[in-house]
Design a protein around this motif. Structure first.
Motif, PDB file in Angstrom:
ATOM      1  N   LYS A   1      -4.430  11.291  -6.554  1.00 51.22           N
ATOM      2  CA  LYS A   1      -3.929  11.173  -5.185  1.00 51.22           C
ATOM      3  C   LYS A   1      -2.663  10.333  -5.208  1.00 51.22           C
ATOM      4  CE  LYS A   1      -7.312  12.760  -2.289  1.00 51.22           C
ATOM      5  NZ  LYS A   1      -8.645  12.199  -2.551  1.00 51.22           N
ATOM      6  N   SER A   2      -1.791  10.706  -4.278  1.00 49.08           N
ATOM      7  CA  SER A   2      -0.617   9.856  -4.138  1.00 49.08           C
ATOM      8  C   SER A   2      -0.219   9.883  -2.694  1.00 49.08           C
ATOM      9  CB  SER A   2       0.518  10.364  -5.008  1.00 49.08           C
ATOM     10  OG  SER A   2       0.918  11.631  -4.570  1.00 49.08           O
ATOM     11  N   PHE A   3       0.476   8.876  -2.301  1.00 48.98           N
ATOM     12  CA  PHE A   3       0.914   8.927  -0.925  1.00 48.98           C
ATOM     13  C   PHE A   3       2.424   8.776  -0.840  1.00 48.98           C
ATOM     14  CE2 PHE A   3       2.026   7.592   3.218  1.00 48.98           C
ATOM     15  CZ  PHE A   3       1.415   8.605   3.928  1.00 48.98           C
ATOM     16  N   LYS A   4       3.032   9.802  -0.294  1.00 51.19           N
ATOM     17  CA  LYS A   4       4.454   9.803   0.046  1.00 51.19           C
ATOM     18  C   LYS A   4       5.289   9.345  -1.136  1.00 51.19           C
ATOM     19  CE  LYS A   4       7.438   8.435   3.634  1.00 51.19           C
ATOM     20  NZ  LYS A   4       7.745   7.361   4.544  1.00 51.19           N
ATOM     21  N   GLU A   5       5.974   8.251  -0.977  1.00 49.60           N
ATOM     22  CA  GLU A   5       7.008   7.901  -1.946  1.00 49.60           C
ATOM     23  C   GLU A   5       6.441   7.624  -3.321  1.00 49.60           C
ATOM     24  OE1 GLU A   5      10.166   5.258  -1.101  1.00 49.60           O
ATOM     25  OE2 GLU A   5       9.930   5.562   1.052  1.00 49.60           O
TER      26      GLU A   5
ATOM     27  N   LYS B   1      -4.036   9.014   3.926  1.00 52.95           N
ATOM     28  CA  LYS B   1      -3.065   8.777   4.998  1.00 52.95           C
ATOM     29  C   LYS B   1      -2.587   7.325   4.985  1.00 52.95           C
ATOM     30  CE  LYS B   1      -5.617   7.251   9.003  1.00 52.95           C
ATOM     31  NZ  LYS B   1      -6.416   7.539  10.154  1.00 52.95           N
ATOM     32  N   LEU B   2      -1.384   7.171   5.465  1.00 58.99           N
ATOM     33  CA  LEU B   2      -0.781   5.840   5.541  1.00 58.99           C
ATOM     34  C   LEU B   2      -1.424   5.074   6.680  1.00 58.99           C
ATOM     35  CD1 LEU B   2       1.608   4.053   4.422  1.00 58.99           C
ATOM     36  CD2 LEU B   2       2.868   4.824   6.409  1.00 58.99           C
ATOM     37  N   ILE B   3      -1.879   3.870   6.381  1.00 56.37           N
ATOM     38  CA  ILE B   3      -2.472   3.056   7.441  1.00 56.37           C
ATOM     39  C   ILE B   3      -1.422   2.116   8.015  1.00 56.37           C
ATOM     40  CG2 ILE B   3      -4.186   1.272   7.924  1.00 56.37           C
ATOM     41  CD1 ILE B   3      -5.936   2.618   5.834  1.00 56.37           C
ATOM     42  N   ARG B   4      -0.712   1.462   7.126  1.00 56.20           N
ATOM     43  CA  ARG B   4       0.334   0.547   7.593  1.00 56.20           C
ATOM     44  C   ARG B   4       1.528   0.566   6.650  1.00 56.20           C
ATOM     45  NH1 ARG B   4      -0.432   0.039  12.631  1.00 56.20           N
ATOM     46  NH2 ARG B   4      -2.650  -0.308  13.057  1.00 56.20           N
ATOM     47  N   ASN B   5       2.676   0.417   7.249  1.00 52.56           N
ATOM     48  CA  ASN B   5       3.889   0.125   6.490  1.00 52.56           C
ATOM     49  C   ASN B   5       4.311  -1.261   6.945  1.00 52.56           C
ATOM     50  OD1 ASN B   5       6.304   0.010   5.209  1.00 52.56           O
ATOM     51  ND2 ASN B   5       7.305   1.600   6.403  1.00 52.56           N
ATOM     52  N   LEU B   6       4.029  -2.270   6.128  1.00 47.46           N
ATOM     53  CA  LEU B   6       4.246  -3.654   6.548  1.00 47.46           C
ATOM     54  C   LEU B   6       5.668  -4.074   6.205  1.00 47.46           C
ATOM     55  CD1 LEU B   6       0.840  -4.933   5.132  1.00 47.46           C
ATOM     56  CD2 LEU B   6       1.323  -4.211   7.486  1.00 47.46           C
ATOM     57  N   VAL B   7       6.429  -4.348   7.244  1.00 46.16           N
ATOM     58  CA  VAL B   7       7.843  -4.665   7.045  1.00 46.16           C
ATOM     59  C   VAL B   7       8.100  -6.108   7.457  1.00 46.16           C
ATOM     60  CG1 VAL B   7      10.191  -3.973   7.613  1.00 46.16           C
ATOM     61  CG2 VAL B   7       8.387  -2.259   7.554  1.00 46.16           C
ATOM     62  N   GLY B   8       8.825  -6.834   6.645  1.00 45.06           N
ATOM     63  CA  GLY B   8       9.131  -8.218   6.993  1.00 45.06           C
ATOM     64  C   GLY B   8       9.608  -9.021   5.793  1.00 45.06           C
ATOM     65  N   HIS B   9       9.137  -8.629   4.610  1.00 46.61           N
ATOM     66  CA  HIS B   9       9.596  -9.323   3.407  1.00 46.61           C
ATOM     67  C   HIS B   9      11.002  -8.869   3.028  1.00 46.61           C
ATOM     68  CE1 HIS B   9       6.324 -11.712   1.864  1.00 46.61           C
ATOM     69  NE2 HIS B   9       5.454 -10.725   1.981  1.00 46.61           N
ATOM     70  N   GLU B  10      11.661  -9.709   2.263  1.00 49.28           N
ATOM     71  CA  GLU B  10      12.913  -9.291   1.626  1.00 49.28           C
ATOM     72  C   GLU B  10      12.709  -9.297   0.124  1.00 49.28           C
ATOM     73  OE1 GLU B  10      16.833 -10.687   3.089  1.00 49.28           O
ATOM     74  OE2 GLU B  10      15.588 -11.839   4.485  1.00 49.28           O
TER      75      GLU B  10
ATOM     76  N   TRP C   1      -2.469   2.419   2.205  1.00 49.21           N
ATOM     77  CA  TRP C   1      -2.933   3.783   2.490  1.00 49.21           C
ATOM     78  C   TRP C   1      -4.387   3.975   2.133  1.00 49.21           C
ATOM     79  CZ3 TRP C   1      -3.445   7.361  -1.843  1.00 49.21           C
ATOM     80  CH2 TRP C   1      -2.867   6.929  -3.033  1.00 49.21           C
ATOM     81  N   ASP C   2      -5.000   4.946   2.791  1.00 52.37           N
ATOM     82  CA  ASP C   2      -6.418   5.240   2.619  1.00 52.37           C
ATOM     83  C   ASP C   2      -6.538   6.307   1.555  1.00 52.37           C
ATOM     84  OD1 ASP C   2      -8.992   6.547   2.981  1.00 52.37           O
ATOM     85  OD2 ASP C   2      -9.178   5.303   4.787  1.00 52.37           O
TER      86      ASP C   2
END
Lengths: 1049, 313
Positions: free
Chosen positions: A147-151, A188-197, A182-183
């Protein structure tokens, strides 16, 4: 393209000549399992019984790849070990603990980021660096799902959280700030956590599946609510990149590991977006703590770092008990003056404070206030009692005590001493007053020391020059009349700070500020010697006698600035006092207040670093205990309850409170499961081959990128023990070499060089009681005030007088600016005199050597341009008493041998022809070359001939080569060669009586893979093995770690 | 490149500032070209992982500027086209089309090809390197992945007979890389310019004469990893066999080593004594470094807001 012997497939056992003995290096994975800690060490798995500090076993898991992760099944019966593209599954403890078990070598075509067992333990999930999850059936060991998810861009981190048979979450940390959760089953993607650099270096989902923790190149720890995707809190504090995170304490806390060599404990408080850092642990050395794990049941943690060290942490010490029971427990208690007043019904005046407090063996603390009130805290530190008030001690009192004897003394400024003796139930059993009469000045300081089992000594100082020092001898039972004598004062500024008494010689040593100290002979009352401003620094903070015999003591001394030393003080037959520093080092941890040797003869130091008090094991380089007390400027008292159990007490004043911190017995036998080695890449290693220790070990010195020089021993079985970590260098090490020492003398010399023109000559002795000691004997001053040259290599030649006694050395240095300098070093005067100075070209020199042949002296250098050059310096050296500094005049050889830099060389004497030397060089160009130098007896010429040229002797830079001594006088010679491709190769050079064509040909005999990355140095010696009559040949290989190999014949 | 005392330690560093190069690595490409005549007859060039742009500067000077001197009316004249690609923004360079994009994305490939008017490239280079972690095996893996990312794009856009140059670190598994590149190029050489420090593992792989694999059509696709891209390429990369996970050993080959740059050129390992007057005159860097990801942490530390282990009440 002939690659000279690729490493044998099995990595180790099938190598015909090279056999691995031990390895110390980066620990990148560690896990608690039952009463064990499982840890990676290169391709090896090490298993420790952590409470007992016992290494149960070490075994090789992978042929080459390092173990980067360890997964354990839910039923604790199966183990998955993985690293790079390799993995294996271990079925049951029987396989795990079977040292000989041949584990399956499995793998996939990508870097494995994480592995976890399924909820029912029937399959194992494997996450790759391209965000692909393979499901591997544990029965068939086949991939049954992918299994893989997206990218599928590259991940720097990723983890798998198995929540149930139906729910598995994957957390993927990308190279640029994003975290995907992702699950696995729903794909399916559950969260894309954005905030880190920057790159995400670790990401972990809590075991309830509600939260996610992540860390990145931005040096922050973030926690996220997976139900909303919002960033709940961010923690700042790490000073460098953060590599590892684990959840613990019911997902309330996070334990983090960083490049800054600290582990931190973080706590999340709801409604606070700041993740609070509740503790910092400095456990590992150099750079990088790579891994950590928490045992939530016992609240203990383990960390592993680049230094190869595995450290245990008691997380419970963060929350000491508030109710002290016994000294064996960890507790902390504080009292304000008001509370004590209330409990004892004794009025406390405004501004009345504790002047001092002492800890007695009967589990009580005795205090005196600034108004002369004496209190006792007794009944296991639970009950305060007022003893009495003595206005003699109003505003001024000096307190001394003997813990074991339950004795306390208070001294007034006018010289009145109250001596208080307590019984085992903390009752005041005796009180005696001693008066010192005829004092002209006021008493400013009193120090005490135990004289023998019956008596103690008090030493008093008044600044009035007409007063001598007062010495009082009294017995612990306070039954006999004290003897008071006066001792002469030294004629120098003297401010009393510490005391040491030697029973063997009846000597008293008294320390002062300005690193001044005095020796008295108490038999005669005479001052034997004064050392005025003995060393840099200010106050001598402690002195203790660590060894003594008739007419001789070894004194340990600490200086507040961080310096500490062992001094040998000797009285010769004529009565002269001779002093010699035999160990000298410094710590870089703030103020040094004192030190002692523990039951294992390890040196323990204590002091203050900014706002904390620390206790530090200097021998093994780790912190035993620390207390955030606010800093050094306060009244404090450090107490050793029980040294063998690492049980200590620290009592201090903090914001009008008396604080008592008791560590209790250490819960681990040893905090440090594995001592490891240098915290950064080892640049050079040198073995003292001509001396064997009583245990059969050999001393060796290593120098590393961490600027430390370490003195250690290697045992015949490959075990390494470190004695000292010296911090005299301030830049990364270049070279370390033992140099020829006087025959039969048990004194050895070693030179270390580094950037900034640092050049230190060390003196090493192996003391029968204190073990190996090392002191910087001489320093070559840099040529400019702001030195920026690196001393790349050096060589030495011993200088003897007519009686064949060692006088000093000729020292040949080569520098990064192409300079070549030759000095004469005088061993007695410790002075360097420059004899010859010249320059090669402008390119950096890497290698140099003196060559002595037919009564002529030559200098050889190898440079970054691939040339070897040889000068004859016989004339310049023999004619040295000239005024001017000489140049190199007679260039005999200048020949390009390598395409680029010459990294290493070995000189081999031809066994059948004295006039032939074979010069084997290894270069940055992967080549190994044997160049034959033929010295003419008649003319001054040297002829040069390339005898063997191996273009692809390695697939990367050749970094070191060492002659294997056991083969020295045979029909052939052998050398061991290291290269950055992580290979060790043994090369043979054949010799024949009649010069046939293959005389001097290089033949590769063996090649083995080493897990030491950045493989950069080696040394070889013969070591006697008690089990074996024949001595064996061992090699030390340094780089990112240290390995020991046996070279079999 | 900052404004620091590194000036003295490394002459190339200072020279780069004096000559207006954005990084000292410009000299590495110049010395590689000296040795291999890389730019001869080259018109369409791709510079991957180009920021801050020192290699693009070299390409601009050596290819674009020199073409200006040629007779453009000649039939044989081909206008030089230079493309620089990086995820980071880059200040413009004369004659160079800069594309801020991901080199693994198919759209990036199309953009490059459209600049070339559908023609393929003569020369692809990459001086890219990831931030090293200190875990040597991981760093080597990431660097290999970066080279493979550059190589997969190269396989799609490089003309037959073209040249590929990339930065490598000569570590444990570099001989695997040599072996695999050997399937795609006539000649593979490991080159070390004198401006690259001898104490560093850095070298450059110079791959001359691209020979597309027979029967393999390289196609860049979104959501395809580098491993999947090279599957069936037959370059000796181990394939995943889902039914047998005992992983095969891959072939290793040592590429010939060539040191380049004149021996009389400066030595990057040497310490040079600068003229006393020059020493005082500190040069500003040609281009200021981009802000690091940890700039917030640095700011907090400066303001004293970093947490220590002090329990606040």
């Amino acid at each position: 393209m002939n690659a000279h012997l690729q490493p044998t497939e099995n990595g180790d056992n099938s190598s015909p000549i090279l056999r691995p003995l031990s390895h110390y290096g980066p620990v990148v994975a560690c896990r608690f399992y039952k009463e064990f800690v499982l840890a990676s060490n290169g391709p090896n798995l090490k298993i420790y019984r952590y409470l007992e500090d016992e290494l149960v076993l070490t075994k090789r898991i992978f042929k080459e790849n390092k173990i980067h992760g360890i997964a354990i099944s839910h039923d604790l019966t199966r183990f998955a070990l993985y690293g790079s593209r390799s993995f294996t599954v271990v079925y049951g403890e029987k396989e795990l603990f079977d040292e000989k078990f041949d584990h399956l070598q499995l793998g996939v075509n990508d870097w494995i980021k994480s592995m976890e067992f399924s909820y029912d333990d029937k399959v194992v999930y494997l996450l790759t660096a391209h965000n692909v999850v393979f499901t591997v059936d544990l029965g068939t060991l086949k991939i049954i799902d992918e299994k893989s998810f997206k990218e599928k861009s590259i991940l720097y981190s990723g983890s798998i959280q198995v929540l149930s048979q139906e729910k598995v979450l994957i957390a993927a940390g990308t190279i640029s700030g994003g975290v995907f959760v992702w699950d696995l089953f729903e794909n399916k993607l559950i969260r894309n956590l954005v905030g880190h650099e920057g790159a995400i270096f670790d990401v972990k989902i809590s075991n309830d599946g509600n939260y996610c923790a992540s860390c990145s190149d931005d040096r922050s720890v973030k926690i996220w609510d997976l139900s909303t995707g919002s960033n709940l809190a961010t923690g700042w504090g790490h000073n460098s990149r953060i590599w590892n995170l684990c959840w613990y304490d019911n997902n309330k806390k996070i334990f983090s590991q960083s490049e800054d060599c600290t582990s931190r404990s973080w706590i999340y408080h709801e409604d606070n977006d700041l993740l609070y850092c509740e503790a910092v642990y400095e456990t590992n050395l150099g750079k990088h703590i790579w891994c950590g794990d928490v045992n939530d049941d016992f609240k203990i943690a383990v960390t592993g770092g680049a230094d190869g060290r595995l450290m245990l942490i008691n997380l419970k010490s963060l929350e000491p008990s508030l109710n002290p029971s016994f000294q064996n427990n960890c507790w902390k208690k504080q009292f304000s003056m008001d509370v004590i007043s209330e409990l004892t019904k004794v009025e406390i005046e405004k501004n009345e404070i504790f002047k001092n407090y002492v800890d007695l063996n009967n589990n009580s603390i005795v205090c005196i206030t600034s108004k002369g009130k004496v209190f006792i805290l007794k009944d296991n530190y639970s009950k305060w009692e007022f003893l009495y008030q003595d206005l003699l001690y109003d505003n001024y009192s000096l307190t001394n005590y003997f813990k074991e004897e339950n004795l306390v003394t208070f001294t007034s400024s006018k010289g009145t001493i109250s001596a208080l003796k307590f019984d085992d139930n903390s009752g005041l059993s005796k009180k005696v007053t001693i008066k010192i009469n005829n004092l002209k000045g006021k008493i400013t300081n009193v120090l005490t020391t135990k004289k023998n089992d019956e008596n103690f000594l008090m030493f008093m100082e008044s600044p009035n020059p007409k007063d001598g020092f007062m010495l009082i001898e009294a017995n612990f039972e306070l039954t006999t009349e004290p003897i008071i004598t006066s001792l002469g004062k030294p004629e120098t500024l003297f401010v009393l700070t510490c005391l040491a008494y030697d029973i063997t010689n009846n000597w008293l040593l008294v320390g002062s500020r300005h690193t001044t100290f005095v020796l008295y002979d108490l038999d005669t009352g005479k001052m034997l010697n004064v050392w005025k401003k003995f060393c840099p620094g200010d106050t001598i903070t402690s002195m203790s006698i660590i060894d003594s015999s008739y007419g001789k003591v070894i004194l340990m001394m600490t200086v507040r600035d961080g310096l500490y030393m062992y001094l040998e003080i000797r009285k010769d037959p004529v009565g002269n006092i001779l002093t010699k520093i035999i160990q000298n080092n410094r710590i870089q941890r703030g103020f040094l207040e004192g030190g002692f040797l523990n039951h294992k003869k390890e040196l323990i130091l204590y002091g203050f670093k900014s706002h904390t008090f620390f206790l530090w094991n200097e021998t093994r380089q780790f912190e035993i205990f620390k207390e955030i007390c606010g800093g050094a400027h306060r009244i404090w008292n450090f107490v050793i309850n029980d040294c063998a159990n690492d049980n200590y007490k620290f009592i201090y004043n903090k914001s009008a409170h008396l604080v008592i911190r008791n560590t209790g017995n250490a819960i681990f036998k040893d905090n440090c499961l594995d001592n490891g080695t240098h915290g950064r890449e080892i640049r050079n290693v040198t073995i003292l081959s001509n001396y064997t220790r009583k245990n059969g070990g050999k001393l060796f010195i290593s120098g590393a990128e961490d600027t430390c020089v370490r003195l250690s021993e290697i045992l015949p079985n490959g075990e390494v023990n470190n004695f000292w970590s010296l911090r005299r260098h301030v830049s990364g090490l270049q070279k370390t070499k033992f140099i020829k020492s006087e025959k039969d003398e048990k004194v050895f010399y070693c030179i270390t060089t580094a950037a900034r023109e640092e050049f230190f000559l060390w003196e090493i002795i192996d003391h029968p009681i204190l073990g190996p000691l090392i002191n910087c004997y001489a320093t070559l001053e840099p040529s400019s005030a702001e030195p920026d040259l690196r001393i790349m290599d050096f060589d030495t030649l011993p200088i003897y007088n007519s009686k064949q006694e060692l006088q000093g050395y000729l020292i040949l240095n080569v520098y990064s600016d192409s300079s070549i300098k030759i000095f004469e070093f005088n061993l007695n005067k410790r002075r360097f005199e420059l004899l010859i100075e010249d320059r090669y070209t402008t390119c950096c020199l890497w290698d140099t050597r003196f060559i002595l042949k037919n009564g002529k002296l030559f200098v050889m250098v190898g440079a970054t341009d691939g040339y070897i050059s040889i000068w004859d310096i016989t004339f310049e050296i023999s004619d040295i008493r000239k005024e001017n500094i000489q140049c190199l005049q007679k260039l005999l050889i200048r020949q390009q041998i390598h395409q680029s830099g010459i990294k290493t060389h070995t000189l081999i004497q031809h066994p059948y022809d004295y006039n032939i030397l074979d010069l084997v060089t290894g270069g940055d160009d992967n080549a190994l070359v044997n160049t034959r130098l033929v010295f003419s007896e008649i003319s001054n010429n040297i002829t040069l001939e390339i005898k063997s040229f191996k273009e692809n002797a390695a697939s990367s830079t050749i970094t070191s080569s060492t002659l294997i001594p056991s083969y020295k006088n045979g029909k052939y010679a052998k050398i061991i060669v290291t290269s950055v491709d992580q290979r060790l190769r043994v090369w043979r050079i054949d010799y024949h009586l009649d010069s046939t064509s293959n005389d001097g040909e290089l033949v590769c005999e063996d090649c083995a893979y080493t897990t030491v990355a950045d493989t950069g140095c080696s040394d070889v010696c013969l070591i006697e093995d008690k089990q074996n009559i024949n001595s064996k040949c061992i090699a030390l290989i340094g780089g990112a770690g240290l390995s020991c190999w046996e070279i079999t014949s | 490149m900052g404004k620091s005392s590194k000036d003295k330690r490394d002459l190339y560093y200072r020279k780069a500032k004096e000559e207006g190069w954005r990084a000292r690595s410009a000299f590495k490409l110049l010395q590689l070209n000296e040795q291999f005549q890389l730019f001869k007859g080259v018109r369409r060039v791709v510079d991957l992982c180009a920021a801050p742009g020192s290699w693009s500067q070299v390409l601009s000077r050596e290819i674009y500027q020199k073409a200006k001197l040629e007779d453009t009316k000649l039939e044989s004249y081909i206008e030089p086209k230079l493309v620089a690609v990086d995820l980071q923004p880059m200040s413009p360079i004369e004659g160079v089309t800069t594309i801020q994009a991901d080199i693994t994305h198919p759209r990036t490939m199309n953009k490059i090809l459209s600049v070339f008017g559908g023609e393929k490239a003569d020369f692809v280079c990459s001086d890219g390197a990831p931030d090293v972690t200190g875990l040597h095996d991981l760093d080597e893996y990431i660097q290999a992945q970066l080279i493979l990312s550059a190589l997969q794009l190269t396989c799609c856009i490089l003309k037959e007979g073209g040249t590929f140059v990339a930065k490598i670190f000569r570590g444990r598994d570099i001989d695997l890389m040599y072996s695999q590149l050997g399937f795609l190029f006539e000649k593979v050489v490991c080159a070390k310019p004198r401006s690259s420090r001898g104490t560093s593992l850095e070298s450059f792989i110079v791959c001359i004469g691209y020979k597309p694999r027979l029967g393999w059509k390289p196609t860049l696709e979104l959501d395809k990893s580098t491993e999947e891209f090279f599957q069936n390429s037959g370059i000796g990369r181990a394939q995943l066999n889902k039914n047998d996970l005992s992983f095969p050993l891959e072939e290793r080959i040592i590429a010939p080593f060539i040191a380049c740059g004149d021996l009389s050129s400066y030595d990057s390992d040497a310490t040079y004594t600068l003229d006393k007057n020059l020493e005082r005159l500190s040069l500003d860097p040609v281009q200021m470094p981009t802000a690091p990801p940890y700039k917030t942490a640095l700011e907090m530390k400066r303001r004293g807001n970093m947490q220590l282990a002090v329990r606040k009440k």
